[in-house]
Design a protein around this motif. Structure first.
Motif, PDB file in Angstrom:
ATOM      1  N   LEU A   1      55.240  -5.748 -25.581  1.00 59.94           N
ATOM      2  CA  LEU A   1      54.269  -4.675 -25.360  1.00 59.94           C
ATOM      3  C   LEU A   1      52.894  -5.301 -25.181  1.00 59.94           C
ATOM      4  O   LEU A   1      52.472  -6.122 -25.996  1.00 59.94           O
ATOM      5  N   VAL A   2      52.201  -4.906 -24.111  1.00 51.62           N
ATOM      6  CA  VAL A   2      50.849  -5.398 -23.838  1.00 51.62           C
ATOM      7  C   VAL A   2      49.885  -4.222 -23.976  1.00 51.62           C
ATOM      8  O   VAL A   2      49.965  -3.251 -23.228  1.00 51.62           O
ATOM      9  N   LEU A   3      48.986  -4.338 -24.963  1.00 54.20           N
ATOM     10  CA  LEU A   3      48.036  -3.265 -25.267  1.00 54.20           C
ATOM     11  C   LEU A   3      46.616  -3.723 -24.975  1.00 54.20           C
ATOM     12  O   LEU A   3      46.172  -4.735 -25.514  1.00 54.20           O
ATOM     13  N   PRO A   4      45.858  -2.976 -24.168  1.00 53.09           N
ATOM     14  CA  PRO A   4      44.445  -3.316 -23.977  1.00 53.09           C
ATOM     15  C   PRO A   4      43.613  -2.887 -25.170  1.00 53.09           C
ATOM     16  O   PRO A   4      43.799  -1.786 -25.690  1.00 53.09           O
ATOM     17  N   ASP A   5      42.738  -3.762 -25.623  1.00 49.73           N
ATOM     18  CA  ASP A   5      41.855  -3.419 -26.733  1.00 49.73           C
ATOM     19  C   ASP A   5      40.727  -2.527 -26.218  1.00 49.73           C
ATOM     20  O   ASP A   5      40.084  -2.857 -25.216  1.00 49.73           O
ATOM     21  N   PRO A   6      40.458  -1.394 -26.885  1.00 48.99           N
ATOM     22  CA  PRO A   6      39.402  -0.508 -26.390  1.00 48.99           C
ATOM     23  C   PRO A   6      37.992  -1.010 -26.641  1.00 48.99           C
ATOM     24  O   PRO A   6      37.047  -0.531 -26.015  1.00 48.99           O
ATOM     25  N   ASP A   7      37.830  -1.976 -27.551  1.00 47.01           N
ATOM     26  CA  ASP A   7      36.492  -2.420 -27.948  1.00 47.01           C
ATOM     27  C   ASP A   7      36.154  -3.833 -27.504  1.00 47.01           C
ATOM     28  O   ASP A   7      34.978  -4.182 -27.422  1.00 47.01           O
ATOM     29  N   GLN A   8      37.164  -4.649 -27.252  1.00 50.76           N
ATOM     30  CA  GLN A   8      36.943  -6.053 -26.959  1.00 50.76           C
ATOM     31  C   GLN A   8      37.596  -6.425 -25.626  1.00 50.76           C
ATOM     32  O   GLN A   8      38.567  -5.785 -25.203  1.00 50.76           O
ATOM     33  N   PRO A   9      37.109  -7.473 -24.971  1.00 45.99           N
ATOM     34  CA  PRO A   9      37.717  -7.903 -23.700  1.00 45.99           C
ATOM     35  C   PRO A   9      38.978  -8.728 -23.932  1.00 45.99           C
ATOM     36  O   PRO A   9      39.056  -9.904 -23.565  1.00 45.99           O
ATOM     37  N   VAL A  10      39.962  -8.119 -24.551  1.00 46.76           N
ATOM     38  CA  VAL A  10      41.231  -8.795 -24.835  1.00 46.76           C
ATOM     39  C   VAL A  10      42.373  -7.802 -24.669  1.00 46.76           C
ATOM     40  O   VAL A  10      42.186  -6.586 -24.693  1.00 46.76           O
ATOM     41  N   PHE A  11      43.587  -8.375 -24.502  1.00 52.48           N
ATOM     42  CA  PHE A  11      44.830  -7.630 -24.613  1.00 52.48           C
ATOM     43  C   PHE A  11      45.551  -8.102 -25.869  1.00 52.48           C
ATOM     44  O   PHE A  11      45.482  -9.279 -26.225  1.00 52.48           O
ATOM     45  N   HIS A  12      46.249  -7.178 -26.534  1.00 52.47           N
ATOM     46  CA  HIS A  12      47.103  -7.525 -27.666  1.00 52.47           C
ATOM     47  C   HIS A  12      48.547  -7.528 -27.171  1.00 52.47           C
ATOM     48  O   HIS A  12      49.010  -6.542 -26.583  1.00 52.47           O
ATOM     49  N   VAL A  13      49.232  -8.628 -27.401  1.00 50.89           N
ATOM     50  CA  VAL A  13      50.616  -8.764 -26.969  1.00 50.89           C
ATOM     51  C   VAL A  13      51.503  -8.760 -28.205  1.00 50.89           C
ATOM     52  O   VAL A  13      51.306  -9.568 -29.118  1.00 50.89           O
ATOM     53  N   HIS A  14      52.475  -7.840 -28.239  1.00 48.48           N
ATOM     54  CA  HIS A  14      53.433  -7.740 -29.333  1.00 48.48           C
ATOM     55  C   HIS A  14      54.829  -7.946 -28.766  1.00 48.48           C
ATOM     56  O   HIS A  14      55.110  -7.541 -27.622  1.00 48.48           O
ATOM     57  N   ALA A  15      55.720  -8.530 -29.565  1.00 49.77           N
ATOM     58  CA  ALA A  15      57.086  -8.744 -29.096  1.00 49.77           C
ATOM     59  C   ALA A  15      58.031  -8.770 -30.280  1.00 49.77           C
ATOM     60  O   ALA A  15      57.647  -9.086 -31.408  1.00 49.77           O
ATOM     61  N   GLU A  16      59.301  -8.449 -29.992  1.00 48.77           N
ATOM     62  CA  GLU A  16      60.366  -8.513 -30.991  1.00 48.77           C
ATOM     63  C   GLU A  16      61.559  -9.228 -30.383  1.00 48.77           C
ATOM     64  O   GLU A  16      61.896  -9.012 -29.208  1.00 48.77           O
ATOM     65  N   SER A  17      62.204 -10.086 -31.172  1.00 50.40           N
ATOM     66  CA  SER A  17      63.382 -10.794 -30.699  1.00 50.40           C
ATOM     67  C   SER A  17      64.322 -11.046 -31.878  1.00 50.40           C
ATOM     68  O   SER A  17      64.106 -10.532 -32.987  1.00 50.40           O
ATOM     69  N   HIS A  18      65.353 -11.879 -31.642  1.00 52.47           N
ATOM     70  CA  HIS A  18      66.395 -12.089 -32.643  1.00 52.47           C
ATOM     71  C   HIS A  18      65.999 -13.081 -33.720  1.00 52.47           C
ATOM     72  O   HIS A  18      66.678 -13.191 -34.745  1.00 52.47           O
TER      73      HIS A  18
END
Length: 873
Positions: A826-843
């Protein structure tokens, strides 16, 4: 073909430029922006127009008349009250008997209108929307079209998490008159919010044409300056309102009047691009650096320096005056030796005395006098260059007594109070710190100045403040605290009448009022009143709290707990509540007002380890560490193990489903798939919501009662039984829809008593899962293009990401999610900072981290691709 030119805009974000003139009359390179639109229409063979008017209609009518002086035939349709973008066109329906173009009179563009018209005719469309790609799509309607150009999706003014493209609606349409049957007469109707969604639902032929060329919505001061600069730099394919001349210095210079009309002293130096209006006089040794515009009949006196500035007509710039990046309205008098700096906006008819200094980003409203030698400092803490707004995910935040000062807080209170009718009640609350007390009182002063009454409820936990706001006559509320994440920062949270964080629309209105400084100031007799009250507030919360917890389950389970209050305000309330529930609780770090101090990150970790040790030593059923606000808890099990927040949410969900069979639990989009596994096992339901508190509390509010007592035992299916953010905050919607750490402690004990299990036994029911996350930096101006690239990859079927399948997902709740079989990212844009947050799940942990790296690299690759594309344009 006729055109409808929308010219009813007030232009509130352009104030003080639009005080006394409608937005379409703001000049771009010395001519009203609507005059440039008429020039574009003429170029494409459209000379008959209907101009829709509302705000200061006479100003436009007097300037353009019947249109003959501009090569146009103009009809006017005037609204008595604003009818919206579609309603204003409906008001002119009697003049529209064939397909027509709708175009804004306050945007600057050089689009090929004939190309758009041909596209409309080829498609047989009812409506063709002209689309354009922009770096930051938040202030526009985002549109996505299929391969045939048919509109597939439309969202007006999204948040960053909702952005699915950088292709936006420009407000330029080609429409068939039949579309007006969707617009009822005499009422406000909007194309984007009302009509186009209806066409989408009816599957009417609505198409989008992605235009090339130039387009700028002249909706803010920064965009206004950009439009002038781009015209001067010839980046816009429109005619300049003047003739280019040769000067003795470098760069391009245009004269708006006839040759010889302007007077330029031989010793003056002009470094283009510069446009001089009719009758301009540039005196000896004056220096003008472009891009600059000097309006009609303005005088630049000896040795004055003008650098990258816009000066409107009939102004005087005195000798030895310096202007750098300034914007000066009509008929202003800047006397000798004044200095005006970057970002300053001076409204019409202002006088700045000799030797005065106007510091950066100051705005002077019209008709102001600045005394000689005075220094005018900015009262705007966060200028447009520093921040995109005053709101963050934490509310309104700033460094204590540096950015968050009483003057700023009073203005914030006045802006917030201006949203409400006079006589409205707003609750006011704070934490135990002196810093919060100072800011709270300043915000209250601003509210009073706007005629709003304040119910001062003291320093109760946030859940109590939210509850009181919800059940009282208040229409809003505020809470001031030291930020738990940044100990030198003050947060001001603003609530609506339901006790929830105000929504994006309210935030925008407050920001607009705040930056315009357009507050409501009431007469002396209407100034608001303060009523101080605390005990009844606590009693109301206490009664409702106890009515929503099953005390008998706690009594039967003989449940014991350790509560670390973190020196916060919950230590004055929760011990009493637990006592009345007959829970045996050990108290740690209780607070008093005089002993209050915010716990640092190191203190917090040490306190948590101490809590775990106490739980192991005393054999209690659970331990909880409260945050300063009473919103969030960290949990420790009966064996003294610190429980990760997401695991705690999963365990809470198991308990909730055992108590409420078939109930719905709302979890953030970042939660692991364990949630669905557990729901299937225990007969519950999971719904994923955006990973931000506003969305989570709004989702919890659906069907939530306001005051009716409930035991928390019923299995109502109309409301969720639990909402969790995966970071230690929980909502129990049958009580109220705000995060409440105190109720979370009570419900944990209640549920453990009802299922007759130890906390560690419940935690053992949660299967292992492996999450990973990281940040991917991304410049603000690339975010929209990156989001479009991510959505394209997520919707193309098995997309290739770094040589591996990208996967698809049927629904994007927030950000862009890639389902990859047993994995997801999941790639989420941060509303306050010039960054994206990347989340992931695996085995496993390593595979999850590797997956995060893949999508961090994808964000970087998309930035590089878009940068290369922009470089070729």
């Amino acid at each position: 073909m006729k055109a409808v030119v929308m010219a009813g805009g007030e232009g509130s974000r352009l104030r003080p430029l639009t005080i006394g003139r409608p937005k379409p009359m703001v000049p771009i390179v010395n001519a009203p922006v609507m005059e440039h639109i008429f020039g574009l229409l003429r170029r494409h063979g459209i000379t008959e127009v209907v101009v829709t008017l509302q705000y200061l209609a006479r100003v436009i009518q007097e300037y353009f008349g019947d249109g003959s002086d501009f090569g146009m035939q103009i009809h006017y349709a005037v609204e008595d009250t604003p009818l919206g973008t579609a309603g204003s066109v409906k008001n002119a329906e009697h003049l529209l008997d064939e397909p027509f173009v709708v175009i804004s009179g306050d945007a600057l563009t050089d689009f090929d209108l004939q190309e758009i018209i041909r596209f409309h005719e080829q498609k047989g469309a009812m409506a063709t929307l002209t689309l354009y790609r922009v770096p930051s799509p938040l202030e526009y309607g985002v549109v996505i079209v299929d391969r045939e150009g048919k509109v597939a999706r439309f969202l007006e003014k999204p948040t960053w998490g909702e952005v699915f493209s950088d292709t936006v609606n420009t407000g330029i349409y080609v429409l068939d008159p039949s579309i007006l049957r969707y617009v009822p007469p005499g009422v406000p109707v909007d194309w984007s919010s009302d009509v186009f969604p209806q066409l989408l639902r009816n599957n009417d032929p609505m198409f989008g044409f992605v235009a090339g060329g130039y387009w700028c919505d002249v909706g803010s001061i920064s965009e206004y300056v950009r439009a002038n600069t781009d015209m001067l730099n010839r980046q816009v394919g429109l005619e300049m309102p003047g003739q280019e001349v040769t000067t003795q210095t470098s760069g391009r210079v245009w004269l708006a009047g006839p040759e010889g009309d302007a007077t330029i002293d031989p010793s003056a130096r002009l470094y283009g691009p510069v446009l001089l209006g009719k009758g301009v006089e540039i005196r000896a040794n004056a220096v003008v650096h472009g891009p600059s515009v000097i309006g009609d009949y303005s005088i630049v006196d000896e040795r004055a320096t003008i650098d990258r500035s816009i000066i409107w007509s009939n102004c005087y710039v005195g000798e030895n005056t310096d202007l750098h990046g300034a914007l000066i309205g009509r008929q202003c008098n800047l006397k000798a030796g004044t200095a005006v700096f970057e970002g300053v906006v001076v409204g019409d008819n202002c006088t700045v005395g000799e030797g005065a200094i106007i510091r950066p980003n100051v705005k002077l409203w019209p008709n102001k006098d600045v005394e000689a030698g005075a220094t005018v400092s900015s009262s705007i803490i966060w200028s447009a260059q520093a921040r995109r707004g005053i709101f963050t995910r934490s509310g309104v935040s700033g460094s204590a007594n540096i950015e968050m000062v009483p003057e700023f807080a009073a203005r914030l209170g006045a802006a917030y109070g201006s949203l409400f009718p006079k006589g409205t009640i707003v609750t006011a609350n704070r934490d135990l710190s002196n810093q919060a007390r100072m800011i709270k009182r300043a915000v209250m002063a601003g509210l009073l100045s706007a005629g709003v009454d304040v119910l001062d409820i003291g320093e109760v936990p946030v859940p109590v403040a939210r509850y009181e706001t919800r059940v009282s006559a208040a229409m809003g509320g505020l809470h001031v605290r030291i930020s738990p994440d940044h100990g030198r920062q003050i947060d001001v949270k603003l609530f609506d009448g339901a006790g929830l964080n105000i929504d994006n629309s309210a935030e925008r209105k407050i920001e607009s009022t705040f930056f315009r400084e357009d507050y409501r100031r009431v007469p002396m007799a209407d100034v608001g009143a303060i009523v101080s009250i605390r005990e009844p507030v606590v009693e109301r919360y206490r009664d409702a709290f106890l009515a929503h917890v099953d005390r008998q389950s706690i009594v039967r389970g003989r449940l014991r707990a350790v509560i670390d209050y973190g020196l916060g305000s919950t230590s004055a309330i929760l011990p009493t509540l637990l006592g009345e529930l007959r829970a045996d609780a050990i108290t740690v770090n209780a607070a008093t007002r005089s002993a209050f101090t915010l716990r640092s990150a190191a203190d917090y970790e040490q306190d948590l380890r101490q809590l775990a040790a106490i739980c192991r030593a005393t054999g209690v059923h659970a331990g909880a560490k409260m945050d300063n606000d009473g919103k969030t808890i960290a949990l420790v099990d009966d064996e003294g193990n610190i429980v990760p927040d997401m695991t705690a949410l999963a365990a809470f969900a198991v308990l909730a489903w055992q108590v409420h069979p078939g109930g719905a639990v709302l979890v953030p989009v970042t939660a692991p798939r364990v949630m669905e596994q557990l729901a299937s096992r225990y007969g519950g339901r999971v719904r994923r919501v955006p990973a931000n508190p506003q969305a989570q509390m709004r989702a919890a509010e659906t069907g939530s009662p306001s005051t009716r007592p409930r035991s928390g035992l019923a299995g109502d299916h109309d409301i969720p039984v639990l909402v969790g953010d995966g970071q230690g905050s929980y909502v129990f919607p049958d009580f109220h829809p705000g995060f409440d750490g105190m109720m979370a402690v009570a419900r944990l004990l209640q549920y453990l008593g009802m299922v007759q299990k130890r906390f560690s036994e419940v935690l053992a029911l949660v299967p292992p899962y492996f999450l990973s996350s990281a940040e991917a930096p991304c410049p603000w101006d690339a975010k929209g293009r990156v989001m479009r690239g991510l959505h394209e990859r997520a919707s193309q079927g098995p997309a290739e990401v770094d040589g591996q399948a990208g996967g698809t997902t049927p629904e994007q709740i927030e950000g862009v999610r890639f389902n990859l079989g047993e994995e997801w990212a999941l790639v989420l844009p941060d509303p306050d900072q010039p960054v994206f947050h990347v989340h992931a799940e695996s085995h496993c942990a390593g595979a999850a981290a590797a997956l995060v790296d893949r999508y961090v690299n994808l964000v970087k690759d998309l930035q590089a691709e878009t940068a290369a594309t922009m470089a070729t344009i």
